[in-house]
Design an enzyme around this catalytic site. Structure first.
Site, PDB file in Angstrom:
ATOM      1  N   GLU A 369      21.610  58.183  88.769  1.00 58.60           N
ATOM      2  CA  GLU A 369      20.371  58.934  88.596  1.00 58.60           C
ATOM      3  C   GLU A 369      19.855  58.879  87.157  1.00 58.60           C
ATOM      4  O   GLU A 369      18.670  58.661  86.922  1.00 58.60           O
ATOM      5  CB  GLU A 369      20.567  60.392  89.035  1.00 58.60           C
ATOM      6  CG  GLU A 369      20.892  60.573  90.503  1.00 58.60           C
ATOM      7  CD  GLU A 369      19.754  60.149  91.430  1.00 58.60           C
ATOM      8  OE1 GLU A 369      18.656  59.820  90.944  1.00 58.60           O
ATOM      9  OE2 GLU A 369      19.975  60.136  92.642  1.00 58.60           O
ATOM     10  N   HIS A 456      15.915  51.334  98.982  1.00 55.26           N
ATOM     11  CA  HIS A 456      17.372  51.450  98.943  1.00 55.26           C
ATOM     12  C   HIS A 456      18.048  50.369  99.754  1.00 55.26           C
ATOM     13  O   HIS A 456      19.238  50.108  99.581  1.00 55.26           O
ATOM     14  CB  HIS A 456      17.794  52.831  99.443  1.00 55.26           C
ATOM     15  CG  HIS A 456      17.090  53.926  98.742  1.00 55.26           C
ATOM     16  ND1 HIS A 456      15.898  54.448  99.185  1.00 55.26           N
ATOM     17  CD2 HIS A 456      17.361  54.553  97.579  1.00 55.26           C
ATOM     18  CE1 HIS A 456      15.482  55.368  98.338  1.00 55.26           C
ATOM     19  NE2 HIS A 456      16.348  55.446  97.356  1.00 55.26           N
TER      20      HIS A 456
END
Length: 554
Positions: A369, A456
């Site tokens: 992240e 993703h």
């Protein structure tokens, strides 16, 4: 923020760096493809001789030990008086072998504030110069105070009250030599703790002339301490914390003042800074209580390791490379099965997961992240199409790098993404870098429609490339995990090692990728990076070409 969603019965790590915020779990298909971009001139400049070189912990320790062993000789060489002694504090070594050693100084056994200096030594061992905080010779007529420590304390407490402190007594005082300005004098340094408006612990340092009682100087400071984190995912770890008076906080002043806050299941604001009367954080087990500290320990550890990974591996000082730390928030929402990076607050946020007992605070999630922040502040890869897949893959690549860098025996380095948080509920990871299609949705290799996949899943192409470049194709076991990486063209790829692969990807991201880079131009960009780092036609250059061909990118 994107809503929660599971495709193909699994969830995905995500963050939208093209907008203000993004989340760990994502939905939606990103349509469209990105146009190719021609990278800049790939000519690499030779590393500057005066640039600092990376030192291993052992090498740095060895240099400091040698410097400390030689302090008497060094003090004599640079002309210090007989009452002065040096204490080695830090060391930097340049590419050409020049060593810069930073020292603190004492006088008659008392610390000298403003007496620090740096000795510059050539590779040959010859002293080339000294940089001093003060050029005034140290000579103090008397080491006996004419005022009491109590008088100095009263003055310091009064000064602290004007800055908002509620303390009625000092946290400590000591005799020092003040050489920060003017003529060096005997002084008292008095420390009064307190809290800044945002809850950050601070210490007011007041310097008082020990002969006249005059206030000479004051400054705000914080004190690093080494705490113990009992984390959920990484076991017992060391955490850099801050001590103010008798209160510790999860503030890491050595890494840009990164702070860890408690949202207490709220969804807005900064939250409350984690503080404690002891320097032990967490229990090693998760709790649904809003006072749970274990998730905070994991978050602080993840931020610490991510900072150190970028600093040690690439010389990057923080997400923006400006020495400023982000901050982390835990206990976001109720049973929030998500985590996200947000550019607008420059902060990292973690939910507590199912039942508020499964926080999404594992090491590779933290690295993944916060790496979105790095991408946002470098290439700015658009979060859509092939560039979006490259954005996600970049976070997987560097999140993996963080995990290997940490060398934590409870969460060993692997090429699996999110294996610790077990969101799928069956022990499987979110993604596999050696064969991305094992997750049921990711692409092993490029096709003309890969940009139509969720970012993703389209990230699988770059993830697979990175694995092949690092480790090569075929079956192997690494840190106890079995891998078997195929190639789309039936070739055999020999890896160059993860360390070199990381350098090539980082160089490409920060130098040759742009917001609209797609897979074809990513190949060109990484080849340019390999040329700059290792030379055109080198083994590394050829390995990059082979790994891209193995995932059908030409």
């Amino acid at each position: 923020m994107t809503p929660l969603y599971a495709r193909h019965k699994r969830t995905t790590l995500a963050v939208a760096t093209a907008v203000a915020a993004g989340a760990l779990l994502s939905t939606g298909l990103a349509a469209g493809t990105a146009s190719a971009q021609t990278p800049a001139d790939s000519t690499g400049n030779a590393q500057l001789a005066a640039a600092p070189t990376s030192l291993t912990a052992a090498a740095r320790t060895s240099l400091l030990q040698k410097a400390q062993a030689d302090v008497s000789e060094t003090a004599q060489q640079i002309g210090l008086g007989t009452k002065e002694k040096l204490v080695a504090k830090d060391v930097v070594k340049d590419v050409d072998g020049t060593v810069h050693t930073r020292y603190e100084r004492t006088y008659a056994g008392l610390p000298v504030l403003g007496g620090d200096l740096v000795v510059h030594t050539a590779k040959s061992g010859r002293t080339e110069g000294v940089t001093r905080a003060t050029k005034t010779a140290l000579k103090v007529a008397s080491l006996k105070p004419q005022i009491t420590a109590a008088k100095a304390e009263k003055q310091a407490v009064s000064a602290a009250k004007t800055l908002g402190s509620a303390k009625t007594a000092a946290d400590g005082a000591r005799k020092v030599i003040w050489a920060g300005s003017g003529k060096p004098v005997l002084a008292f340094e008095t420390i009064v703790g307190g809290l800044q408006d945002d809850g950050t612990p601070n210490q007011l340092h007041v310097i008082t002339d020990a002969a006249t009682g005059k206030k000479l100087f004051e400054y705000q400071g914080i004190e690093n301490a080494t705490g113990t984190g009992k984390t959920l995912y990484s076991g017992t770890v060391s955490l850099t914390t801050t001590l103010s008076g008798t209160t510790y906080s999860l503030t890491d002043a050595s890494r840009g003042s990164h702070k860890t806050y408690n949202l207490k299941h709220g969804t807005s604001g900064t939250g409350t800074l984690f503080t404690n009367t002891t320097n032990t954080w967490g229990t090693g087990a998760a709790s649904s209580s809003t006072t749970d500290v274990t998730a905070a320990a994991d978050a602080a550890y993840g931020a610490q390791e991510t900072w150190d990974f970028y600093k040690s591996t690439f010389g990057r000082s923080g997400i923006k490379n400006n020495g400023v730390g982000a901050y982390s928030r835990v206990h976001y929402g109720s049973s929030y099965v998500n985590a996200f990076w947000d550019d607008s607050c420059f902060c990292m946020t973690y939910g507590d997961g199912s039942g508020n007992t499964h926080p999404l605070t594992s090491l590779d999630v933290a690295g993944h992240e916060m790496s979105h922040g790095v991408t946002s502040n470098t290439a700015g890869l658009n979060y859509s199409g092939e560039s979006g897949g490259l954005n996600e893959a970049t976070s997987d690549i560097f999140g993996t790098g963080v995990e290997f860098y940490a060398a934590n025996s409870n969460d060993v380095g692997d090429y699996l993404i999110g294996e610790e948080i077990n969101i799928n509920g069956d022990g499987t990871p979110l993604r596999y870098m050696d064969k991305p299609s094992k997750d049921g949705g990711s692409a092993d290799s490029w096709s003309s429609t890969v940009g139509n996949k969720d970012v993703h899943y389209s990230s699988g192409v770059a993830n697979h490339f990175f694995y092949l470049l690092s480790e090569g194709s075929g079956a192997k076991t690494i840190n106890g995990v079995s891998y078997n990486s195929p190639t789309s063209n039936g070739s055999t790829v020999t890896g160059i090692g993860r360390a070199k692969a990381l350098q090539i990807w980082y160089k490409a991201l920060t130098t040759y990728f742009t917001s609209t880079t797609n897979y074809k131009s990513a190949r060109t960009g990484t080849l340019s990076a390999a040329t700059a780092l290792y030379g055109s036609g080198s083994a590394e250059y050829n390995a990059v070409a082979a790994a891209w061909s193995a995932v059908n990118v030409s």
